[in-house]
Design a protein around this motif. Structure first.
Motif, short mmCIF file in Angstrom:
data_model
loop_
_atom_site.label_atom_id
_atom_site.label_comp_id
_atom_site.label_asym_id
_atom_site.label_seq_id
_atom_site.Cartn_x
_atom_site.Cartn_y
_atom_site.Cartn_z
N THR A 7 0.86 -1.17 0.00
CA THR A 7 0.00 0.00 0.00
C THR A 7 0.90 1.22 0.00
O THR A 7 1.79 1.35 0.83
CB THR A 7 -0.94 0.00 1.22
N ASN A 9 1.15 5.54 -0.56
CA ASN A 9 0.59 6.88 -0.72
C ASN A 9 1.66 7.72 -1.39
O ASN A 9 2.75 7.90 -0.85
CB ASN A 9 0.17 7.48 0.62
N CYS A 42 -4.50 -1.24 -7.60
CA CYS A 42 -5.84 -0.83 -7.19
C CYS A 42 -5.76 0.53 -6.53
O CYS A 42 -4.96 0.73 -5.61
CB CYS A 42 -6.43 -1.83 -6.19
N LYS A 43 -6.56 1.46 -6.99
CA LYS A 43 -6.59 2.78 -6.37
C LYS A 43 -7.50 2.73 -5.14
O LYS A 43 -8.63 2.23 -5.22
CB LYS A 43 -7.11 3.82 -7.36
N VAL A 44 -7.01 3.23 -4.03
CA VAL A 44 -7.80 3.30 -2.79
C VAL A 44 -8.69 4.53 -2.92
O VAL A 44 -8.21 5.63 -3.19
CB VAL A 44 -6.88 3.38 -1.56
N LEU A 45 -9.99 4.35 -2.71
CA LEU A 45 -10.95 5.41 -2.97
C LEU A 45 -11.23 6.30 -1.77
O LEU A 45 -12.06 7.21 -1.87
CB LEU A 45 -12.25 4.81 -3.51
N VAL A 46 -10.55 6.09 -0.67
CA VAL A 46 -10.70 6.95 0.50
C VAL A 46 -9.66 8.06 0.42
O VAL A 46 -8.48 7.79 0.20
CB VAL A 46 -10.51 6.13 1.80
N GLU A 47 -10.09 9.30 0.57
CA GLU A 47 -9.14 10.41 0.54
C GLU A 47 -8.36 10.46 1.84
O GLU A 47 -8.92 10.31 2.92
CB GLU A 47 -9.87 11.73 0.33
N GLU A 48 -7.06 10.67 1.72
CA GLU A 48 -6.18 10.76 2.88
C GLU A 48 -6.18 12.18 3.42
O GLU A 48 -6.13 13.14 2.66
CB GLU A 48 -4.75 10.36 2.49
N ILE A 53 -2.17 10.38 -3.16
CA ILE A 53 -3.07 9.37 -3.75
C ILE A 53 -2.57 8.01 -3.31
O ILE A 53 -1.36 7.74 -3.35
CB ILE A 53 -3.07 9.50 -5.29
N THR A 54 -3.49 7.16 -2.87
CA THR A 54 -3.11 5.87 -2.30
C THR A 54 -3.50 4.73 -3.23
O THR A 54 -4.58 4.73 -3.82
CB THR A 54 -3.76 5.69 -0.92
N TYR A 55 -2.59 3.77 -3.34
CA TYR A 55 -2.80 2.57 -4.14
C TYR A 55 -2.46 1.34 -3.32
O TYR A 55 -1.58 1.39 -2.45
CB TYR A 55 -1.89 2.58 -5.37
#
Length: 103
Positions: A7, A9, A42-48, A53-55
């Motif tokens: 994971t 960011n 996979c793009k993580v759809l929760v904003e940090e 941008i998190t993957y």
């Protein structure tokens, strides 16, 4: 089957460069070790809260032993390229997942 999950960011300022490097260089290098049968980004759809941008990048392998071989034989070399290119522009953590069933 096992998944080696990384994971990451990545800062928005280097995002496009990083994503291209992942798709064109890093993932092909990971697969070229012969230790992983496939990879997914996979793009993580929760904003940090801290931005970026998190993957989740997932590499599938057949056994814990093969994953251990990756750590011993390839991990340091393959991680070094990303560190050299994107130092201080990302944070990453790694997890190992065991696939129990697929439906």
């Amino acid at each position: 089957m096992y998944i080696y999950n990384v994971t990451i960011n990545i800062e928005e300022a280097v995002h496009d460069e990083w994503l291209g490097w992942m798709q064109e260089i890093h993932i092909p290098d990971m697969l070229a070790t012969g230790k992983f049968s496939q990879a997914k980004i996979c793009k993580v759809l929760v904003e940090e809260e801290n931005g970026g941008i998190t993957y989740a990048v997932q590499y599938t392998t057949g056994s814990k032993e093969i994953l251990q071989q990756y750590y011993e034989e390839d991990a340091a070399r393959l991680r070094q390229d990303g560190l050299a290119r994107f130092k201080d522009k990302f944070v990453a953590f790694r997890t190992e997942l065991e696939i129990i069933s697929e439906h």
